[in-house]
Design a protein around this motif. Structure first.
Motif, PDB file in Angstrom:
ATOM      1  N   ARG A  67      18.361  57.859  -3.892  1.00  0.00           N
ATOM      2  CA  ARG A  67      19.616  57.686  -4.632  1.00  0.00           C
ATOM      3  C   ARG A  67      20.606  56.798  -3.882  1.00  0.00           C
ATOM      4  O   ARG A  67      21.758  56.666  -4.295  1.00  0.00           O
ATOM      5  CB  ARG A  67      20.247  59.058  -4.915  1.00  0.00           C
ATOM      6  CG  ARG A  67      19.489  59.875  -5.945  1.00  0.00           C
ATOM      7  CD  ARG A  67      19.928  61.319  -5.926  1.00  0.00           C
ATOM      8  NE  ARG A  67      19.322  62.124  -6.987  1.00  0.00           N
ATOM      9  CZ  ARG A  67      18.058  62.531  -6.980  1.00  0.00           C
ATOM     10  NH1 ARG A  67      17.259  62.199  -5.968  1.00  0.00           N
ATOM     11  NH2 ARG A  67      17.583  63.259  -7.974  1.00  0.00           N
ATOM     12  N   ASP A  68      20.153  56.218  -2.789  1.00  0.00           N
ATOM     13  CA  ASP A  68      21.010  55.352  -1.969  1.00  0.00           C
ATOM     14  C   ASP A  68      22.258  56.102  -1.499  1.00  0.00           C
ATOM     15  O   ASP A  68      23.353  55.539  -1.425  1.00  0.00           O
ATOM     16  CB  ASP A  68      21.412  54.093  -2.746  1.00  0.00           C
ATOM     17  CG  ASP A  68      21.967  52.998  -1.820  1.00  0.00           C
ATOM     18  OD1 ASP A  68      21.526  52.942  -0.651  1.00  0.00           O
ATOM     19  OD2 ASP A  68      22.845  52.235  -2.258  1.00  0.00           O
ATOM     20  N   ASP A  92      14.929  69.114  -6.430  1.00  0.00           N
ATOM     21  CA  ASP A  92      15.999  68.147  -6.661  1.00  0.00           C
ATOM     22  C   ASP A  92      17.141  68.305  -5.657  1.00  0.00           C
ATOM     23  O   ASP A  92      18.219  67.753  -5.839  1.00  0.00           O
ATOM     24  CB  ASP A  92      16.551  68.288  -8.085  1.00  0.00           C
ATOM     25  CG  ASP A  92      17.144  69.675  -8.340  1.00  0.00           C
ATOM     26  OD1 ASP A  92      17.015  70.559  -7.461  1.00  0.00           O
ATOM     27  OD2 ASP A  92      17.745  69.870  -9.418  1.00  0.00           O
ATOM     28  N   ASN A 149      15.212  62.540  -1.288  1.00  0.00           N
ATOM     29  CA  ASN A 149      16.051  62.443  -2.486  1.00  0.00           C
ATOM     30  C   ASN A 149      17.286  61.592  -2.230  1.00  0.00           C
ATOM     31  O   ASN A 149      17.704  60.798  -3.096  1.00  0.00           O
ATOM     32  CB  ASN A 149      16.472  63.841  -2.943  1.00  0.00           C
ATOM     33  CG  ASN A 149      15.314  64.636  -3.538  1.00  0.00           C
ATOM     34  OD1 ASN A 149      14.273  64.071  -3.875  1.00  0.00           O
ATOM     35  ND2 ASN A 149      15.498  65.938  -3.669  1.00  0.00           N
ATOM     36  N   ARG A 150      17.891  61.742  -1.071  1.00  0.00           N
ATOM     37  CA  ARG A 150      19.094  60.965  -0.768  1.00  0.00           C
ATOM     38  C   ARG A 150      18.761  59.482  -0.584  1.00  0.00           C
ATOM     39  O   ARG A 150      19.517  58.607  -1.024  1.00  0.00           O
ATOM     40  CB  ARG A 150      19.790  61.526   0.478  1.00  0.00           C
ATOM     41  CG  ARG A 150      20.601  62.788   0.186  1.00  0.00           C
ATOM     42  CD  ARG A 150      21.273  63.351   1.429  1.00  0.00           C
ATOM     43  NE  ARG A 150      22.286  64.330   1.032  1.00  0.00           N
ATOM     44  CZ  ARG A 150      23.584  64.067   0.888  1.00  0.00           C
ATOM     45  NH1 ARG A 150      24.026  62.841   1.122  1.00  0.00           N
ATOM     46  NH2 ARG A 150      24.435  64.997   0.515  1.00  0.00           N
ATOM     47  N   LEU A 164      19.892  68.132  -2.862  1.00  0.00           N
ATOM     48  CA  LEU A 164      20.625  67.047  -2.206  1.00  0.00           C
ATOM     49  C   LEU A 164      21.469  67.565  -1.049  1.00  0.00           C
ATOM     50  O   LEU A 164      21.943  66.770  -0.218  1.00  0.00           O
ATOM     51  CB  LEU A 164      21.540  66.338  -3.212  1.00  0.00           C
ATOM     52  CG  LEU A 164      20.846  65.564  -4.334  1.00  0.00           C
ATOM     53  CD1 LEU A 164      21.877  65.097  -5.353  1.00  0.00           C
ATOM     54  CD2 LEU A 164      20.058  64.382  -3.771  1.00  0.00           C
TER      55      LEU A 164
END
Length: 286
Positions: A185-186, A248, A181-182, A250
Motif C-alpha cells: 500500500r506504499d 489484512d 501489506n504496508r 496493518l
C-alpha cells in the motif's frame, strides 16, 4: 545288630535331581568364565588414554545484533575488545554476498558454534556467514522471496524486523504480513525496532522525538525497507516472511506479554495503543 544297608539310619547315596545337575553345570561354567576373564583383564593396559574434553562453544541467540555478536566473540576467544569488529570490517574475508553491501548484519547466523583451539575471530565470523548462506542463500529461498515480491536480501531484512517485533514465535508470521501489506500500500512501515536499531538501544518505548530522527532506519519518516537487516534472524523468522498467513492487518501492538493485537482498523489500533500506554504508566515504564 549287624549293619544293614536297608536300615533307616544308614547313610544314603545322594543323587542330584535334573535341576540340581543344571545348577552345578551353570556354576562350573561361571567359574570357568571368571577364570578366563581375569587374565584377560590383567592384559589390558591400565593407563587408558583420556577422552579429550569437548571444545568450548559460543551460543549466538536469534535476533542478536552484530555488535552483540562481536562482543561475545571477543569474550569467548579471550581477545581484546574490538577484535571481532575489526575483522568484520573486511567483508571480503568473511565471504559476504554482494547484496550485503559489506555489512555482516543479518548474515551472522544464530547457532551454537564450537571453539576448537586456534579459532580466530575472522574464522569464526566467516563460518557464521557460511552457515547463513547454507540456510538463506539457497535457490529455494530466492524463489520463495520472489513469490512475495522480495529479493533474498530484502526477505532477510523483513525477517530481522519480524524477529525483533514479534512477542512470540507464532506472531512472526503476522508481523511479516503487516510488513507485506504496508509495502503493498506504499505505507511507511512505522516499526519501532528500526528506530531503536538506529539509536543503538533495545526498548519497547518510543517517543515522538524518536520518530523524527534523521536516519535511513527511521521507518516512520521514510517509506520502504531499511537498508540492512536490524539483527540476525533465525530460520523461523525467515519462514514467517516467506510463508506468512493471510490477513489484512496493518497495525499491531503488544499490549502485554503474550497479548499482541493485530488489526486493520486504525481506531481499534489507537485504543490498543492507549491500553498499552496506560499499562506502561502503571508499571512506571513511561
Amino acid at each position: 545288630m549287624p549293619y544293614r544297608p536297608s536300615s533307616p539310619y544308614a547313610p544314603r547315596r545322594r543323587r542330584f535331581t535334573r535341576r540340581g545337575r543344571l545348577a552345578v553345570l551353570a556354576g562350573a561354567l561361571l567359574a570357568l568364565a571368571v577364570a578366563i576373564a581375569v587374565p584377560l583383564l590383567l592384559l589390558l593396559p591400565r593407563d587408558r588414554p583420556a577422552v579429550p574434553p569437548a571444545p568450548p562453544t559460543l551460543l549466538v541467540p536469534e535476533g542478536w545484533r552484530s555488535v552483540q555478536v562481536y562482543e561475545a566473540v571477543d569474550r569467548a576467544l579471550a581477545l581484546p575488545d574490538g577484535t571481532a569488529r575489526k575483522a568484520a570490517a573486511a567483508p571480503a574475508a568473511l565471504g559476504l554476498p554482494a547484496a550485503a553491501g559489506g555489512n555482516p548484519e543479518g548474515y551472522l547466523f544464530p547457532a551454537t558454534y564450537p571453539l576448537p583451539g586456534g579459532t580466530t575471530a575472522e574464522g569464526l565470523l566467516r563460518y557464521m556467514v557460511r552457515t547463513a548462506a547454507g540456510h538463506f542463500g539457497t535457490p529455494a529461498t530466492a524463489e520463495a522471496a520472489r513469490a512475495q515480491g522480495l529479493t533474498a536480501h530484502q526477505a532477510l531484512i523483513v525477517a530481522s524486523i519480524a524477529q525483533a517485533e514479534a512477542d512470540t514465535t507464532g506472531d512472526m508470521g503476522k508481523v511479516a504480513r503487516v510488513v507485506h501489506n504496508r509495502l503493498a500500500r506504499d505505507m511507511p512501515l512505522q516499526m519501532d525496532s528500526t528506530l531503536h536499531y538506529a539509536l543503538g538501544r533495545s526498548t519497547v518505548d518510543t517517543s515522538l522525538d524518536d520518530t523524527r530522527i534523521d536516519s535511513p532506519y527511521n521507518t516512520y519518516a521514510r517509506k520502504g525497507l531499511p537498508p540492512t537487516p536490524i539483527g540476525n534472524p533465525g530460520e523461523e523468522a525467515m519462514a514467517a516472511v516467506l510463508h506468512p498467513p493471510s490477513g489484512d492487518w496493518l497495525y499491531f501492538v503488544t499490549v502485554a506479554p503474550g497479548d499482541t493485537r493485530f488489526t486493520a482498523d486504525y481506531a481499534a489500533h489507537q485504543a490498543n495503543v492507549a491500553e498499552f500506554n496506560e499499562r506502561r504508566r502503571q508499571e512506571g515504564g513511561a
